[in-house]
Scaffold this motif. Structure first.
Motif, short mmCIF file in Angstrom:
data_model
loop_
_atom_site.label_atom_id
_atom_site.label_comp_id
_atom_site.label_asym_id
_atom_site.label_seq_id
_atom_site.Cartn_x
_atom_site.Cartn_y
_atom_site.Cartn_z
N MET A 95 -19.42 -24.42 35.62
CA MET A 95 -18.32 -23.59 36.46
C MET A 95 -18.11 -23.44 34.55
O MET A 95 -18.08 -24.24 34.02
CB MET A 95 -17.60 -24.10 36.85
CG MET A 95 -16.10 -24.55 36.28
SD MET A 95 -14.79 -24.90 37.19
CE MET A 95 -14.95 -26.14 37.58
N PRO A 96 -17.79 -21.86 34.36
CA PRO A 96 -17.73 -21.30 33.01
C PRO A 96 -15.56 -21.13 32.73
O PRO A 96 -15.46 -21.07 34.00
CB PRO A 96 -17.61 -19.60 33.17
CG PRO A 96 -17.87 -19.32 34.61
CD PRO A 96 -18.36 -20.61 35.10
N SER A 97 -15.89 -21.76 32.04
CA SER A 97 -14.17 -22.18 31.16
C SER A 97 -12.86 -20.47 30.79
O SER A 97 -12.53 -20.66 31.13
CB SER A 97 -14.25 -23.13 30.05
OG SER A 97 -14.78 -23.25 29.30
N ASN A 98 -14.47 -19.54 30.42
CA ASN A 98 -13.52 -18.86 29.96
C ASN A 98 -14.03 -17.18 30.17
O ASN A 98 -15.42 -17.44 30.18
CB ASN A 98 -13.19 -18.35 28.20
CG ASN A 98 -11.88 -18.92 27.59
OD1 ASN A 98 -11.26 -19.04 28.58
ND2 ASN A 98 -11.33 -18.42 26.73
N THR A 99 -13.63 -16.51 30.47
CA THR A 99 -14.04 -15.57 30.23
C THR A 99 -13.64 -14.08 29.91
O THR A 99 -12.19 -14.19 29.77
CB THR A 99 -14.72 -14.68 32.01
OG1 THR A 99 -13.30 -14.71 32.76
CG2 THR A 99 -14.98 -15.46 33.44
N ILE A 100 -14.45 -13.10 29.19
CA ILE A 100 -13.09 -12.07 28.85
C ILE A 100 -13.89 -10.65 29.62
O ILE A 100 -15.26 -10.47 29.98
CB ILE A 100 -14.00 -11.48 27.53
CG1 ILE A 100 -13.78 -13.17 26.53
CG2 ILE A 100 -13.48 -10.68 26.53
CD1 ILE A 100 -14.37 -13.01 25.51
N GLY A 101 -13.28 -9.49 30.07
CA GLY A 101 -13.22 -9.45 31.26
C GLY A 101 -12.99 -7.47 30.54
O GLY A 101 -13.22 -7.97 29.15
N ALA A 102 -13.26 -6.49 30.86
CA ALA A 102 -14.21 -5.62 30.06
C ALA A 102 -12.66 -4.74 29.29
O ALA A 102 -12.99 -4.31 28.06
CB ALA A 102 -15.09 -4.72 31.04
N THR A 137 -16.10 -18.82 24.31
CA THR A 137 -15.73 -17.76 23.42
C THR A 137 -16.91 -16.98 23.93
O THR A 137 -17.40 -16.10 23.90
CB THR A 137 -14.92 -17.34 22.02
OG1 THR A 137 -13.43 -18.15 22.44
CG2 THR A 137 -15.06 -16.35 22.29
N LYS A 138 -18.27 -17.77 23.22
CA LYS A 138 -19.69 -18.02 23.17
C LYS A 138 -20.16 -17.35 24.59
O LYS A 138 -20.76 -16.97 24.81
CB LYS A 138 -20.48 -18.24 22.16
CG LYS A 138 -20.57 -18.87 21.14
CD LYS A 138 -21.21 -19.61 20.23
CE LYS A 138 -21.07 -19.05 18.60
NZ LYS A 138 -21.83 -20.65 18.32
N ARG A 139 -20.12 -18.80 25.39
CA ARG A 139 -20.38 -18.18 26.80
C ARG A 139 -20.35 -17.17 27.44
O ARG A 139 -20.30 -16.53 28.04
CB ARG A 139 -19.86 -19.76 27.50
CG ARG A 139 -20.64 -19.71 28.81
CD ARG A 139 -19.80 -20.90 29.95
NE ARG A 139 -20.21 -22.38 28.22
CZ ARG A 139 -18.73 -22.55 28.25
NH1 ARG A 139 -17.58 -22.31 29.21
NH2 ARG A 139 -18.58 -23.64 27.71
#
Length: 185
Positions: free
Chosen positions: A1-8, A36-38
């Motif tokens: 499960m990803p821990s961070n996402t960055i939206g558009a 952040t890399k992920r």
């Protein structure tokens, strides 16, 4: 499960359900860099490490009667955008057992890994989330108005025997969502 996402739109969702387990992924120097890399971002941090007194509001949380702690002040960026200020307070007994926590470069996995290497693994983490008014310094750094309410996470890490080994105050810029999960079994 990803821990961070960055939206558009640049919105960052910080998913605390797995972030501390993945802090060394890909040779990262902590959870922020790994997540952040992920998420496809470009993490970087400006770090200052000093010895000094803990803020008065944290002395009880730190459980320390020591006059000085290690203070790691970080400005954390995604590319050129400053996204959070993070000040970490580490009791002197931790720095004695794990001297790397007082270095600028703490190596793969960051300070939490160096503590674990020294037998001070964090087994209990509490994160208190609140809104706090931006100080003049925080407002200038994060590009907000002084007094604007910002999300603040107070992370407290303790060992199996209940000793506090780290307290970090994360002050988040605009555009964050925090996600936590609660086991119901």
């Amino acid at each position: 499960m990803p821990s961070n996402t960055i939206g558009a739109d640049g919105t960052i969702t910080r998913d605390a359900r797995s972030r501390y387990r993945q802090r060394a992924e890909g040779g990262a120097h902590g959870a922020f860099e790994a997540e952040t890399k992920r998420a496809g971002g470009s993490p970087r941090a400006e770090i200052d490490v000093v010895r000094g007194p803990a803020p008065a509001d944290l002395t009880d949380v730190l459980g320390s009667t020591e006059s000085e702690v290690i203070i790691r002040r970080r400005r954390m960026y995604d590319g050129d955008r400053l996204v959070q200020l993070a000040d970490t307070y580490i009791p002197a007994f931790v720095a004695e057992a794990a001297p790397a926590v007082a270095q600028l470069d703490t190596g793969t996995g960051g300070i939490i890994s160096r503590m674990a290497d020294a037998g001070l693994a964090q087994t209990d983490v509490v994160e208190d989330v609140s809104q706090t008014p931006a100080t003049a310094e925080q407002a200038e750094a994060l590009g907000v108005e002084q007094g604007e309410l910002l999300l603040t996470i107070l992370h407290t890490g303790r060992t199996k025997d209940g000793r506090t080994v780290e307290v970090t105050r994360h002050v988040l810029g605009r555009g964050w969502t925090l996600r936590y999960g609660v086991p119901l079994d």
